[in-house]
Design a protein around this motif. Structure first.
Motif, PDB file in Angstrom:
ATOM      1  N   THR A   1       0.875  -1.182   0.000  1.00 39.54           N
ATOM      2  CA  THR A   1       0.000   0.000   0.000  1.00 39.54           C
ATOM      3  C   THR A   1       0.906   1.223   0.000  1.00 39.54           C
ATOM      4  O   THR A   1       1.580   1.498   0.984  1.00 39.54           O
ATOM      5  CB  THR A   1      -0.918  -0.009   1.232  1.00 39.54           C
ATOM      6  N   THR A   2       0.912   1.949  -1.113  1.00 40.49           N
ATOM      7  CA  THR A   2       1.960   2.948  -1.312  1.00 40.49           C
ATOM      8  C   THR A   2       1.468   4.148  -2.106  1.00 40.49           C
ATOM      9  O   THR A   2       0.480   4.060  -2.845  1.00 40.49           O
ATOM     10  CB  THR A   2       3.135   2.292  -2.068  1.00 40.49           C
ATOM     11  N   ASN A   3       2.177   5.249  -1.960  1.00 42.29           N
ATOM     12  CA  ASN A   3       1.925   6.426  -2.796  1.00 42.29           C
ATOM     13  C   ASN A   3       2.729   6.374  -4.098  1.00 42.29           C
ATOM     14  O   ASN A   3       2.590   7.263  -4.938  1.00 42.29           O
ATOM     15  CB  ASN A   3       2.287   7.709  -2.041  1.00 42.29           C
ATOM     16  N   ASN A   4       3.564   5.362  -4.247  1.00 40.61           N
ATOM     17  CA  ASN A   4       4.324   5.206  -5.491  1.00 40.61           C
ATOM     18  C   ASN A   4       3.437   4.605  -6.577  1.00 40.61           C
ATOM     19  O   ASN A   4       2.362   4.071  -6.311  1.00 40.61           O
ATOM     20  CB  ASN A   4       5.534   4.297  -5.259  1.00 40.61           C
ATOM     21  N   SER A   5       3.952   4.676  -7.803  1.00 39.82           N
ATOM     22  CA  SER A   5       3.228   4.069  -8.916  1.00 39.82           C
ATOM     23  C   SER A   5       3.207   2.549  -8.766  1.00 39.82           C
ATOM     24  O   SER A   5       4.258   1.934  -8.525  1.00 39.82           O
ATOM     25  CB  SER A   5       3.912   4.432 -10.233  1.00 39.82           C
ATOM     26  N   PRO A   6       2.063   1.911  -8.952  1.00 37.87           N
ATOM     27  CA  PRO A   6       2.039   0.444  -8.893  1.00 37.87           C
ATOM     28  C   PRO A   6       2.877  -0.187  -9.994  1.00 37.87           C
ATOM     29  O   PRO A   6       3.361  -1.311  -9.841  1.00 37.87           O
ATOM     30  CB  PRO A   6       0.548   0.105  -9.055  1.00 37.87           C
ATOM     31  N   ARG A   7       3.098   0.550 -11.105  1.00 40.06           N
ATOM     32  CA  ARG A   7       3.959   0.023 -12.167  1.00 40.06           C
ATOM     33  C   ARG A   7       5.401  -0.093 -11.679  1.00 40.06           C
ATOM     34  O   ARG A   7       6.094  -1.074 -11.968  1.00 40.06           O
ATOM     35  CB  ARG A   7       3.873   0.928 -13.400  1.00 40.06           C
ATOM     36  N   ALA A   8       5.863   0.900 -10.927  1.00 39.06           N
ATOM     37  CA  ALA A   8       7.223   0.842 -10.388  1.00 39.06           C
ATOM     38  C   ALA A   8       7.338  -0.259  -9.340  1.00 39.06           C
ATOM     39  O   ALA A   8       8.342  -0.979  -9.294  1.00 39.06           O
ATOM     40  CB  ALA A   8       7.598   2.195  -9.786  1.00 39.06           C
ATOM     41  N   VAL A   9       6.320  -0.391  -8.506  1.00 41.40           N
ATOM     42  CA  VAL A   9       6.345  -1.453  -7.488  1.00 41.40           C
ATOM     43  C   VAL A   9       6.412  -2.819  -8.166  1.00 41.40           C
ATOM     44  O   VAL A   9       7.218  -3.683  -7.787  1.00 41.40           O
ATOM     45  CB  VAL A   9       5.093  -1.373  -6.586  1.00 41.40           C
ATOM     46  N   GLY A  10       5.571  -3.013  -9.186  1.00 43.34           N
ATOM     47  CA  GLY A  10       5.559  -4.297  -9.883  1.00 43.34           C
ATOM     48  C   GLY A  10       6.902  -4.613 -10.517  1.00 43.34           C
ATOM     49  O   GLY A  10       7.387  -5.756 -10.451  1.00 43.34           O
ATOM     50  N   ARG A  11       7.540  -3.596 -11.125  1.00 46.72           N
ATOM     51  CA  ARG A  11       8.847  -3.824 -11.746  1.00 46.72           C
ATOM     52  C   ARG A  11       9.888  -4.180 -10.692  1.00 46.72           C
ATOM     53  O   ARG A  11      10.711  -5.062 -10.900  1.00 46.72           O
ATOM     54  CB  ARG A  11       9.288  -2.580 -12.529  1.00 46.72           C
ATOM     55  N   TYR A  12       9.849  -3.486  -9.545  1.00 46.84           N
ATOM     56  CA  TYR A  12      10.833  -3.780  -8.495  1.00 46.84           C
ATOM     57  C   TYR A  12      10.626  -5.192  -7.939  1.00 46.84           C
ATOM     58  O   TYR A  12      11.579  -5.960  -7.796  1.00 46.84           O
ATOM     59  CB  TYR A  12      10.749  -2.763  -7.358  1.00 46.84           C
ATOM     60  N   LEU A  13       9.386  -5.543  -7.615  1.00 41.46           N
ATOM     61  CA  LEU A  13       9.130  -6.873  -7.035  1.00 41.46           C
ATOM     62  C   LEU A  13       9.566  -7.969  -8.001  1.00 41.46           C
ATOM     63  O   LEU A  13      10.133  -8.984  -7.583  1.00 41.46           O
ATOM     64  CB  LEU A  13       7.640  -7.017  -6.696  1.00 41.46           C
ATOM     65  N   ALA A  14       9.327  -7.754  -9.298  1.00 39.54           N
ATOM     66  CA  ALA A  14       9.751  -8.752 -10.295  1.00 39.54           C
ATOM     67  C   ALA A  14      11.268  -8.870 -10.315  1.00 39.54           C
ATOM     68  O   ALA A  14      11.816  -9.975 -10.426  1.00 39.54           O
ATOM     69  CB  ALA A  14       9.224  -8.360 -11.666  1.00 39.54           C
ATOM     70  N   SER A  15      11.965  -7.739 -10.168  1.00 44.47           N
ATOM     71  CA  SER A  15      13.436  -7.769 -10.209  1.00 44.47           C
ATOM     72  C   SER A  15      14.018  -8.520  -9.023  1.00 44.47           C
ATOM     73  O   SER A  15      15.148  -9.006  -9.091  1.00 44.47           O
ATOM     74  CB  SER A  15      13.982  -6.335 -10.251  1.00 44.47           C
ATOM     75  N   ARG A  16      13.267  -8.617  -7.932  1.00 47.71           N
ATOM     76  CA  ARG A  16      13.741  -9.317  -6.731  1.00 47.71           C
ATOM     77  C   ARG A  16      13.121 -10.704  -6.589  1.00 47.71           C
ATOM     78  O   ARG A  16      13.336 -11.386  -5.580  1.00 47.71           O
ATOM     79  CB  ARG A  16      13.384  -8.495  -5.468  1.00 47.71           C
ATOM     80  N   GLY A  17      12.307 -11.118  -7.558  1.00 44.88           N
ATOM     81  CA  GLY A  17      11.656 -12.422  -7.478  1.00 44.88           C
ATOM     82  C   GLY A  17      10.602 -12.497  -6.395  1.00 44.88           C
ATOM     83  O   GLY A  17      10.342 -13.566  -5.836  1.00 44.88           O
ATOM     84  N   LEU A  18       9.964 -11.355  -6.102  1.00 43.56           N
ATOM     85  CA  LEU A  18       8.990 -11.298  -5.002  1.00 43.56           C
ATOM     86  C   LEU A  18       7.551 -11.144  -5.474  1.00 43.56           C
ATOM     87  O   LEU A  18       6.639 -11.039  -4.645  1.00 43.56           O
ATOM     88  CB  LEU A  18       9.331 -10.119  -4.071  1.00 43.56           C
TER      89      LEU A  18
END
Length: 223
Positions: free
Chosen positions: A106-123
């Protein structure tokens, strides 16, 4: 379990200072002939979200706000490549997910950025599909509880049995307004002070002790 993103999960602007992002926003507005749109104090503000909110307050729902928000999203997406994971958070997320907890961002950041970061960490699988970030309705950014409430509704979660980890007063206020318990993550006194002033009473300076607790829960379930 609800996680704020920038802070508890990673330092998004580790390689691209947030101050520079805010400066870029102000410079872009000036290039559009809109210098007068921002008050003097806001023009020197090092937080890009403050600048975005200020523009939205003066021109809500406008094409200008949409374009500025998209520029911020692109900067967040670029920042993902140099973002630094918060210490102990990757194993904490994986362990919490493994013992059966349902997780959301739950964040004020873009969900697109969150999705890209989580994918980069395998999360990604630990959270999907529960990532609730910034929308075009900027007045719904935290401290408004909108993203927290969306997560609760989507997961059918009981607020009283839900914990949110955040690092900003806006996280604490959003959690409390949604009836969710709150754990502050503050790696130093500079980060802890505003959380305490907002009313947060439970703070940790590292996620390591929390990881130990979750490991213990896993061991108990395995026995």
């Amino acid at each position: 379990m609800l996680f704020d993103f920038d802070g508890p999960i990673c330092h998004l602007f580790a390689g691209l200072a947030a101050e520079r992002v805010a400066e870029d926003q102000v410079r872009w507005l000036e290039e559009q002939g809109l210098r007068g749109l921002l008050a003097g104090g806001v023009r020197e503000e090092p937080d890009p979200y403050v600048v975005l909110r200020a523009v939205d307050a003066r021109s809500p729902g406008s094409d200008l706000v949409t374009e500025l928000e998209e520029r911020l999203t692109q900067q967040e997406l670029s920042a993902v490549t140099s973002a630094m994971p918060t210490a102990y958070v990757d194993p904490l997320i994986r362990t919490w997910s493994a013992v059966g907890a349902r997780l959301a961002v739950t964040t004020n950041n873009s969900p697109r950025a969150v999705g890209r970061y989580l994918a980069s960490r395998g999360l990604t699988d630990c959270f999907a599909p529960h990532v609730y970030g910034r929308t075009h309705d900027l007045h719904l950014l935290k401290p408004h509880p909108h993203c927290v409430q969306r997560a609760l509704d989507a997961m059918g979660a009981d607020p009283a049995r839900t914990l949110m980890i955040g690092d900003a007063p806006s996280d604490y206020v959003a959690a409390r307004r949604a009836g969710v318990r709150f754990l502050g993550y503050a790696r130093n006194d500079r980060k802890a002070r505003p959380l305490r002033e907002a009313g947060a009473t439970h703070l940790v300076e590292s996620l390591k002790p929390l990881l130990g607790v979750v490991y213990a829960v896993g061991d108990t379930k395995a026995q």
